[in-house]
Every structure is written in C-alpha cells, then in structure tokens.
Scaffold this motif. Structure first.
Motif, PDB file in Angstrom:
ATOM      1  N   ASP A 178       0.832  -1.203   0.000  1.00 52.52           N
ATOM      2  CA  ASP A 178       0.000   0.000   0.000  1.00 52.52           C
ATOM      3  C   ASP A 178       0.868   1.255   0.000  1.00 52.52           C
ATOM      4  N   GLN A 179       0.595   2.136  -0.928  1.00 57.16           N
ATOM      5  CA  GLN A 179       1.229   3.456  -0.895  1.00 57.16           C
ATOM      6  C   GLN A 179       0.532   4.347   0.114  1.00 57.16           C
ATOM      7  N   ASP A 180      -0.786   4.290   0.104  1.00 54.65           N
ATOM      8  CA  ASP A 180      -1.614   5.008   1.065  1.00 54.65           C
ATOM      9  C   ASP A 180      -1.630   4.207   2.365  1.00 54.65           C
ATOM     10  N   GLY A 181      -1.346   4.848   3.478  1.00 57.89           N
ATOM     11  CA  GLY A 181      -1.258   4.137   4.752  1.00 57.89           C
ATOM     12  C   GLY A 181      -2.558   4.034   5.520  1.00 57.89           C
ATOM     13  N   THR A 182      -3.694   4.213   4.859  1.00 58.37           N
ATOM     14  CA  THR A 182      -4.985   4.234   5.543  1.00 58.37           C
ATOM     15  C   THR A 182      -5.232   2.986   6.371  1.00 58.37           C
ATOM     16  N   SER A 183      -4.787   1.828   5.885  1.00 61.09           N
ATOM     17  CA  SER A 183      -5.052   0.567   6.598  1.00 61.09           C
ATOM     18  C   SER A 183      -4.227   0.420   7.865  1.00 61.09           C
ATOM     19  N   TYR A 184      -3.204   1.258   8.025  1.00 55.34           N
ATOM     20  CA  TYR A 184      -2.346   1.174   9.217  1.00 55.34           C
ATOM     21  C   TYR A 184      -2.966   2.032  10.316  1.00 55.34           C
ATOM     22  N   THR A 185      -3.886   1.430  11.038  1.00 53.80           N
ATOM     23  CA  THR A 185      -4.720   2.167  11.988  1.00 53.80           C
ATOM     24  C   THR A 185      -4.182   2.173  13.406  1.00 53.80           C
ATOM     25  N   ARG A 186      -3.145   1.398  13.662  1.00 54.28           N
ATOM     26  CA  ARG A 186      -2.567   1.350  15.001  1.00 54.28           C
ATOM     27  C   ARG A 186      -1.111   1.785  14.940  1.00 54.28           C
ATOM     28  N   THR A 187      -0.610   2.290  16.055  1.00 60.95           N
ATOM     29  CA  THR A 187       0.785   2.719  16.122  1.00 60.95           C
ATOM     30  C   THR A 187       1.550   1.893  17.151  1.00 60.95           C
ATOM     31  N   THR A 188       2.859   1.881  17.004  1.00 57.44           N
ATOM     32  CA  THR A 188       3.743   1.207  17.939  1.00 57.44           C
ATOM     33  C   THR A 188       5.035   2.001  18.044  1.00 57.44           C
ATOM     34  N   GLY A 189       5.677   1.926  19.196  1.00 55.54           N
ATOM     35  CA  GLY A 189       6.967   2.576  19.389  1.00 55.54           C
ATOM     36  C   GLY A 189       8.126   1.612  19.243  1.00 55.54           C
ATOM     37  N   SER A 190       7.847   0.393  18.761  1.00 52.94           N
ATOM     38  CA  SER A 190       8.882  -0.639  18.621  1.00 52.94           C
ATOM     39  C   SER A 190       9.099  -0.967  17.152  1.00 52.94           C
ATOM     40  N   TRP A 191      10.255  -1.579  16.863  1.00 50.61           N
ATOM     41  CA  TRP A 191      10.541  -2.088  15.519  1.00 50.61           C
ATOM     42  C   TRP A 191      10.445  -3.603  15.551  1.00 50.61           C
ATOM     43  N   TYR A 192       9.606  -4.173  14.690  1.00 48.58           N
ATOM     44  CA  TYR A 192       9.408  -5.615  14.632  1.00 48.58           C
ATOM     45  C   TYR A 192      10.299  -6.239  13.560  1.00 48.58           C
ATOM     46  N   TYR A 193      11.081  -7.236  13.966  1.00 49.87           N
ATOM     47  CA  TYR A 193      11.864  -8.084  13.070  1.00 49.87           C
ATOM     48  C   TYR A 193      13.013  -7.359  12.369  1.00 49.87           C
ATOM     49  N   LEU A 194      12.884  -6.095  12.101  1.00 51.91           N
ATOM     50  CA  LEU A 194      13.859  -5.362  11.303  1.00 51.91           C
ATOM     51  C   LEU A 194      15.076  -4.989  12.147  1.00 51.91           C
ATOM     52  N   THR A 195      16.276  -5.376  11.691  1.00 52.79           N
ATOM     53  CA  THR A 195      17.488  -5.065  12.455  1.00 52.79           C
ATOM     54  C   THR A 195      18.546  -4.340  11.634  1.00 52.79           C
ATOM     55  N   GLY A 196      18.285  -4.068  10.356  1.00 52.33           N
ATOM     56  CA  GLY A 196      19.292  -3.343   9.609  1.00 52.33           C
ATOM     57  C   GLY A 196      18.878  -3.020   8.191  1.00 52.33           C
ATOM     58  N   VAL A 197      19.461  -1.959   7.667  1.00 47.76           N
ATOM     59  CA  VAL A 197      19.333  -1.580   6.262  1.00 47.76           C
ATOM     60  C   VAL A 197      20.719  -1.194   5.759  1.00 47.76           C
ATOM     61  N   ASP A 198      21.116  -1.787   4.629  1.00 45.39           N
ATOM     62  CA  ASP A 198      22.369  -1.448   3.963  1.00 45.39           C
ATOM     63  C   ASP A 198      22.055  -0.747   2.653  1.00 45.39           C
TER      64      ASP A 198
END
Length: 412
Positions: A178-198
């Motif tokens: 989704d480009q439009d984030g309408t379906s993302y109705t909840r927020t979190t202050g944590s990062w899930y599963y993601l540990t890096g970007v190169d």
C-alpha cells in the motif's frame, strides 16, 4: 541511472541473502575493510527481546537513514524466536517528506523485497536473513518504510522495544504494497523483526557502530525526531568529504549490560550479531557499563570491565575495526546511585581514559557532568531522571567525538 539498468546491475548480487547464526560467527557476513563489500550500513536496531507475534497483520517500520545509495538490502531477524518466522511479503519505500508520523509512502517508491528471488521466506529460529538487492534510490537523512506481512503465528517476535519512533500496524491482511497508509490504523513505538538496512554505492568510506545502553538507544530524547546522540553524530559525519564520511549504526539497547545478559544479550554476547556482522564497519564506539554498576547483581570489580573491554577491542581489531571508548556518564540523584557504586564508576572511567585499552577515547563524563557536583549531570542536560539526557545533552555528547578518531587520523 534508469530503474531497469539498476536492476540489471544488481542481478549479480542476488546471492547476497545470508542467513546469520547468532552463535556461529563462521556464518556471519564477511566484514573488516569496507573495500571488500560494495554495501554500507545506513541503519541498525539491535534485537532486545521478544513480543507476541502478529498473525495475519502487517507492520510498517519507520527508520531513519544516515547515508543514501542507489539500492538497499534489508536485514530481518528471528534471532530470539523459537519457531521459523514466516514472511508472506516485505516491501521498502520512502516515507512522505516532512511526515515522520505518517504511514504514507512517496508515490512510486514502494519496492518489493525478495529473498533468493522469492517474495515469501521462512527464517529459522535463531537466525537472521539479508534480502536480495532492492533497486531503490535511498536518500540520506530520510525516513524509510519497511513493511512486513506475517500470515501465520510464528511464535515470539524478535523486536527492538524502545524505537523512539512512531511505526504502524495494519490489523488484518497484507498491506505491505500500500502506498496510502490508511489501513495502518494502530501505532507502535517498537521495531518488529527489522534489524538493519544497507545501501549500495554510498558516498562514504564505511560505517561506525555505536554499542551501548539506553543512553545510546536515545532514552530521554524527543520521539520521532531523531535526536539520539548517534543521529547527531551521523549529521556531523555527513558534512565530511565522502572519503571520510561514515554511516552510523545504532546498536544501543535500553537496560543493556557489558558483562551479563539482561535486557537483550550482553555487549560481549551480541558483539558478533550487532557489530561484526554489519556491512562496511570501520569503527566502533563503546559506551556501556552503567547498568552493570547500578543493576542487580552489581558488578563491582573494575578488572572485570577491563577484561571485557579488551576482549571487545581484540575481536574488533581482528576485523580491522578501530574502537573508541566512551567514559560512563554521571547518575548522582538517580535512585540507583550509592557512594560505593560511584567509586566503581570512577575506577572504570580511569581505566577507559588511561588504561591504553582503546584506539581513542571520548570523555563523555567530562562533557556532561556538573562542575559543581561531578557525580551529577548538568541540569541543562538532564532529562529529569538524573541518568538520561535531553536533546541538548545528547547533542553535546555527539559533538564531543573527534571525527578523525573514527578513521585513525586522531592526533591525541
């Protein structure tokens, strides 16, 4: 460069997917001198523990780059999980400019992430995965959206608890594209599963990892503003010529310790996963030890700290990585402070300053302490708990680092 030609040039790198064992350095991505890899780390979050999994949900992690490049690859972790992590879909996109608390992507920037050419993947328990190259023009000093869909319950989810960044959850279905984030109705202050970007083709000489606890993780700083001291360090490094520039990888964990596991594995236990397995690492800044001193059980022997620091340095040097030691900052007035623990802190700081352990030293303690009460933080830097720093204090810490000490040109 057109998108098609980028994709073509990346085809030869499709074997970049690497499964990394937490306990087996032999499986780790080869590191050492940056010229051995075209990839440079632009962002990191260390795994701190696990949380309930998100079956049939999408998570949109918001992260901030230190460097840009012409392509990206994503590091996803099931390091602390107990069952294979099933990924139904993963995407990466650029977040709308000027909207750090928005799940919306820049139009046309959403890219599918693959693993060995497949859009779905299963990551074994105790392992990390690195994606295939993703053709995306990644800007420096910008937010990316890394979205993951987990169709089934894969057991406890490896996460970084204190992200100090608003990320988003879509409670039903695959909304990764989704480009439009309408379906993302909840927020979190944590990062899930993601540990890096190169990133590929970064105008830089490599990266620096900041290994630490809550002070490095950013506790006390303004959320979603990227005011942690490693963020400020990244801003300073971006002003240097490309041959001296470094990406910044924040391996801070709130509550972490050097000697003992607790909140996340200890600094010694996680050195391979959070430092030595990262891309293009040239330098390491170590600023950790306060939780060993004030936590339970208390660590009171300075010799134990010295041995741990020397082990970290030796293992880093074996990979061609310079190590800068940071002194432990004051915490007088905090509930964990005692005169006996203060004596340990002073002894450990003397080892860091004068023990010849590190390639260079940054005296954070001298920068932030109150001259009128040296066991306390300057009031203007205190976030309020007499342990952590506000944005001003964190900026002062980053500004205290001699940038040349990270590349071996320091003249101390």
């Amino acid at each position: 460069m057109r998108r098609g030609s980028i994709a073509s040039s990346l085809a030869a790198l499709a074997a970049a997917l690497t499964l990394v064992s937490q306990s087996s350095p032999a499986n780790a991505t080869p590191l050492g001198h940056p010229h051995k890899s075209p990839w440079t780390g632009t962002w990191e979050a260390a795994a701190t523990g696990t949380i309930a999994q998100l079956p049939d949900q999408s998570v949109r992690n918001v992260i901030h780059t230190s460097l840009g490049g012409r392509a990206a690859r994503i590091r996803i972790s099931n390091r602390l999980g107990t069952a294979p992590l099933e990924l139904g879909a993963v995407t990466v996109a650029v977040q709308e400019t000027g909207a750090p608390k928005s799940p919306d992507a820049v139009p046309g920037s959403v890219r599918t992430v693959t693993f060995h050419g497949a859009t779905a993947a299963a990551i074994p328990a105790g392992r990390d995965a690195v994606s295939d190259p993703v053709p995306l023009r990644v800007p420096a000093d910008a937010n990316l959206l890394v979205s993951l869909y987990t169709p089934h319950d894969s057991g406890p989810a490896t996460y970084h608890r204190s992200g100090l960044q608003t990320s988003f959850l879509a409670p039903a279905g695959d909304h990764t594209a989704d480009q439009d984030g309408t379906s993302y109705t909840r927020t979190t202050g944590s990062w899930y599963y993601l540990t890096g970007v190169d990133v590929l083709g970064a105008p830089a000489a490599g990266s620096v990892v900041t290994l630490g606890d809550s002070i490095t993780d950013g506790s006390g700083s303004t959320s979603s503003a990227n005011h942690r001291w490693p963020d400020r360090l990244a801003a300073r490094l971006r002003e240097l010529p490309p041959r001296e520039r470094l990406g910044v990888l924040n391996a801070g964990i709130a509550g972490n310790r050097v000697l003992l596991d607790g909140t996340g594995p200890s600094a010694l236990s996680r050195l391979d996963a959070d430092v030595l397995s990262r891309s293009g690492v040239r330098a390491l800044v170590v600023m950790e030890g306060i939780n060993d001193i004030k936590g339970s059980p208390n660590q009171t022997d300075p010799a134990a700290f010295e041995a741990a620091y020397r082990e970290i340095v030796a293992r880093a040097h074996a990979r061609g990585i310079r190590v800068v030691g940071g002194t432990i900052t004051p915490y007088g007035g905090n509930g964990g402070w005692t005169t006996a623990r203060e004596a340990v802190r002073q002894s450990v700081n003397d080892l860091i300053r004068y023990g010849g352990i590190f390639d260079a030293v940054v005296d954070f303690d001298a920068v932030v302490r109150d001259p009128a009460a040296p066991d306390r933080i300057l009031p203007d830097y205190d976030s309020g708990d007499h342990l952590h720093f506000d944005d001003t204090g964190l900026r002062a810490m980053a500004d205290a680092i001699d940038l040349h000490s990270l590349t071996g040109k320091d003249t101390r």
